[in-house]
Scaffold this motif. Structure first.
Motif, short mmCIF file in Angstrom:
data_model
loop_
_atom_site.label_atom_id
_atom_site.label_comp_id
_atom_site.label_asym_id
_atom_site.label_seq_id
_atom_site.Cartn_x
_atom_site.Cartn_y
_atom_site.Cartn_z
N GLY A 1 0.85 -1.19 0.00
CA GLY A 1 0.00 0.00 0.00
C GLY A 1 0.88 1.23 0.00
O GLY A 1 1.97 1.23 0.59
N VAL A 2 0.43 2.28 -0.66
CA VAL A 2 1.20 3.53 -0.68
C VAL A 2 0.39 4.62 0.03
O VAL A 2 -0.76 4.90 -0.34
CB VAL A 2 1.57 3.95 -2.12
CG1 VAL A 2 2.25 5.33 -2.12
CG2 VAL A 2 2.51 2.91 -2.75
N LEU A 3 1.00 5.23 1.05
CA LEU A 3 0.39 6.34 1.79
C LEU A 3 0.96 7.64 1.24
O LEU A 3 2.18 7.79 1.15
CB LEU A 3 0.70 6.23 3.28
CG LEU A 3 0.23 4.93 3.96
CD1 LEU A 3 0.72 4.87 5.41
CD2 LEU A 3 -1.28 4.85 3.92
N GLY A 4 0.08 8.56 0.86
CA GLY A 4 0.52 9.76 0.15
C GLY A 4 0.58 9.48 -1.34
O GLY A 4 1.38 10.05 -2.07
N ARG B 1 -3.96 2.56 -2.69
CA ARG B 1 -3.43 3.93 -2.83
C ARG B 1 -4.19 4.77 -1.82
O ARG B 1 -5.39 4.98 -1.98
CB ARG B 1 -3.71 4.47 -4.23
CG ARG B 1 -3.03 3.75 -5.37
CD ARG B 1 -3.61 4.28 -6.68
NE ARG B 1 -3.21 3.47 -7.81
CZ ARG B 1 -2.26 3.81 -8.68
NH1 ARG B 1 -1.64 4.96 -8.57
NH2 ARG B 1 -1.95 3.02 -9.68
N VAL B 2 -3.50 5.25 -0.81
CA VAL B 2 -4.16 5.99 0.28
C VAL B 2 -3.63 7.42 0.28
O VAL B 2 -2.41 7.62 0.26
CB VAL B 2 -3.88 5.31 1.64
CG1 VAL B 2 -4.55 6.08 2.77
CG2 VAL B 2 -4.34 3.85 1.62
N LEU C 1 -6.08 -0.44 3.98
CA LEU C 1 -4.85 -1.25 3.92
C LEU C 1 -5.13 -2.67 4.39
O LEU C 1 -4.68 -3.65 3.80
CB LEU C 1 -3.76 -0.63 4.80
CG LEU C 1 -3.23 0.74 4.40
CD1 LEU C 1 -2.38 1.34 5.52
CD2 LEU C 1 -2.42 0.64 3.10
N VAL C 2 -5.88 -2.77 5.48
CA VAL C 2 -6.20 -4.08 6.05
C VAL C 2 -7.15 -4.84 5.12
O VAL C 2 -6.94 -6.02 4.82
CB VAL C 2 -6.84 -3.92 7.46
CG1 VAL C 2 -7.19 -5.26 8.05
CG2 VAL C 2 -5.88 -3.15 8.37
N GLU D 1 0.75 -6.11 2.98
CA GLU D 1 1.79 -6.67 3.87
C GLU D 1 2.82 -5.60 4.23
O GLU D 1 3.52 -5.72 5.24
CB GLU D 1 2.50 -7.83 3.16
CG GLU D 1 1.58 -9.01 2.89
CD GLU D 1 2.13 -9.92 1.81
OE1 GLU D 1 2.65 -11.00 2.16
OE2 GLU D 1 2.04 -9.55 0.62
N ALA D 2 2.95 -4.60 3.37
CA ALA D 2 3.90 -3.51 3.62
C ALA D 2 3.33 -2.22 3.06
O ALA D 2 2.57 -2.25 2.09
CB ALA D 2 5.24 -3.81 2.95
N VAL D 3 3.69 -1.10 3.69
CA VAL D 3 3.33 0.21 3.13
C VAL D 3 4.58 1.02 2.87
O VAL D 3 5.63 0.80 3.48
CB VAL D 3 2.40 1.05 4.05
CG1 VAL D 3 1.11 0.35 4.35
CG2 VAL D 3 3.13 1.47 5.30
#
Ligand SMILES: NC(=O)C1=CN([C@@H]2O[C@H](COP(=O)(O)OP(=O)(O)OC[C@H]3O[C@@H](n4cnc5c(N)ncnc54)[C@H](OP(=O)(O)O)[C@@H]3O)[C@@H](O)[C@H]2O)C=CC1
Ligand SMILES: O=C(O)C1=N[C@H](C(=O)O)C[C@H](O)C1
Length: 250
Positions: A8-11, A35-36, A45-46, A51-53
């Motif tokens: 997952g990507v934050l930002g 994509r957050v 994400l959950v 598994e990783a961000v």
């Protein structure tokens, strides 16, 4: 963990986040599942089984993101700046002995990591050293995370070698004229339209100076390091500071 890591990507809508999403989608071994961006729920994400961000958000929100990830056993590769010793201590305490890994890297570009290393190696040989960081004018924090980290590494190298304080006879000045001081090292910040991320470390001794400069001309310079962080994070539980910990630098 399966052969393909769910990321997952934050930002995700930000300047670096967009590059990271494209890089994660482009290479084998990763699947971009979330994509957050601001106002999106971290629960996605959950739900997506991340598994990783990768976090490239803002210093004001990154700790909340990491508390969530650690609580849910999601590894984190973090480029967002704003980490001081108290934040790092909180992360170490939250991680405890869990198998979750968190990487905090002030700079993911290979050249910037080498620049920091070369500066620390040169530091004991010079009386004077100052740092000039130059960035785009939309940057929120000053000095940059890279400049802070460089100053800490340079100061530690000087202290280990028994080098005294840098010489400076300034007795009168306008506020800010001599920059910020990090561990005794002066750091100057420029915000210039057209620039991305640049830094000079200027060292000086009797009759000579040495300038070590790095330039990121494109945010794509950060993505190989981010992918390296993602490849390694599952086998590095706990807190890691600096991508160099995952590089064969000797
Ligand atoms: N370590 C490294 O190698 C590098 C680190 N950085 C650092 O990364 C960070 C981001 O930089 P950059 O991409 O230029 O900044 P941007 O402002 O372009 O991108 C940040 C994005 O995160 C979004 N965002 C804000 N709050 C949240 C939240 N709670 N959850 C998810 N997304 C959120 C922002 O939305 P909105 O705009 O709506 O607030 C924006 O889209 C900075 O701290 C910067 O210093 C940058 C480059 C390299
Ligand atoms: O905001 C940026 O752009 C950058 N931030 C990081 C920092 O503060 O050091 C890394 C790089 O300089 C780009």
């Amino acid at each position: 963990m399966s052969d393909v890591m769910k990321v997952g990507v934050l930002g995700a809508l930000g300047k670096v986040g967009r590059e990271v999403c494209a890089a994660v989608e482009d290479v084998d071994g990763f699947e971009l599942v979330a994509r957050v961006d601001a106002d999106d729920s971290l629960e996605s994400l959950v739900e997506a089984g991340a598994e990783a961000v990768v976090d490239f958000t803002h210093p004001d929100v990154v700790m909340d993101n990491l508390r969530f990830c650690i609580e849910h056993g999601i590894h984190a590769v973090v480029g967002t700046t704003g980490f001081d010793e108290s934040r790092l201590a909180e992360l170490r305490s939250l991680l405890g002995s869990s198998s979750t890994g968190v990487l905090i890297a002030p700079n993911f570009s290979i050249g910037a990591i080498l620049m920091m290393r070369f500066a620390a190696e040169a530091a004991p040989f010079y009386e004077s050293v100052e740092i000039v960081e130059l960035h785009h004018p939309t940057k929120a924090d000053a000095p940059s995370g890279t400049a802070r980290r460089t100053a800490e590494l340079v100061a530690r190298a000087r202290a280990d070698a028994g080098v005294g304080p840098v010489p400076d006879a300034t007795s009168t000045s306008l506020e800010g004229a001599r920059g910020a001081v990090v561990d005794g090292i002066h750091v100057h910040g420029l915000r210039i339209r057209g620039m991305v991320a640049h830094q000079e470390v200027v060292l000086g001794g009797i009759g000579e100076t040495l300038t070590i400069r790095h330039d990121s001309m494109d945010r794509a310079s950060f993505t190989p390091g981010v992918l390296l962080g993602l490849r390694e994070i599952g086998s590095h539980p706990g807190l890691t500071v600096g991508l160099e910990e995952f590089m064969p630098l000797g």
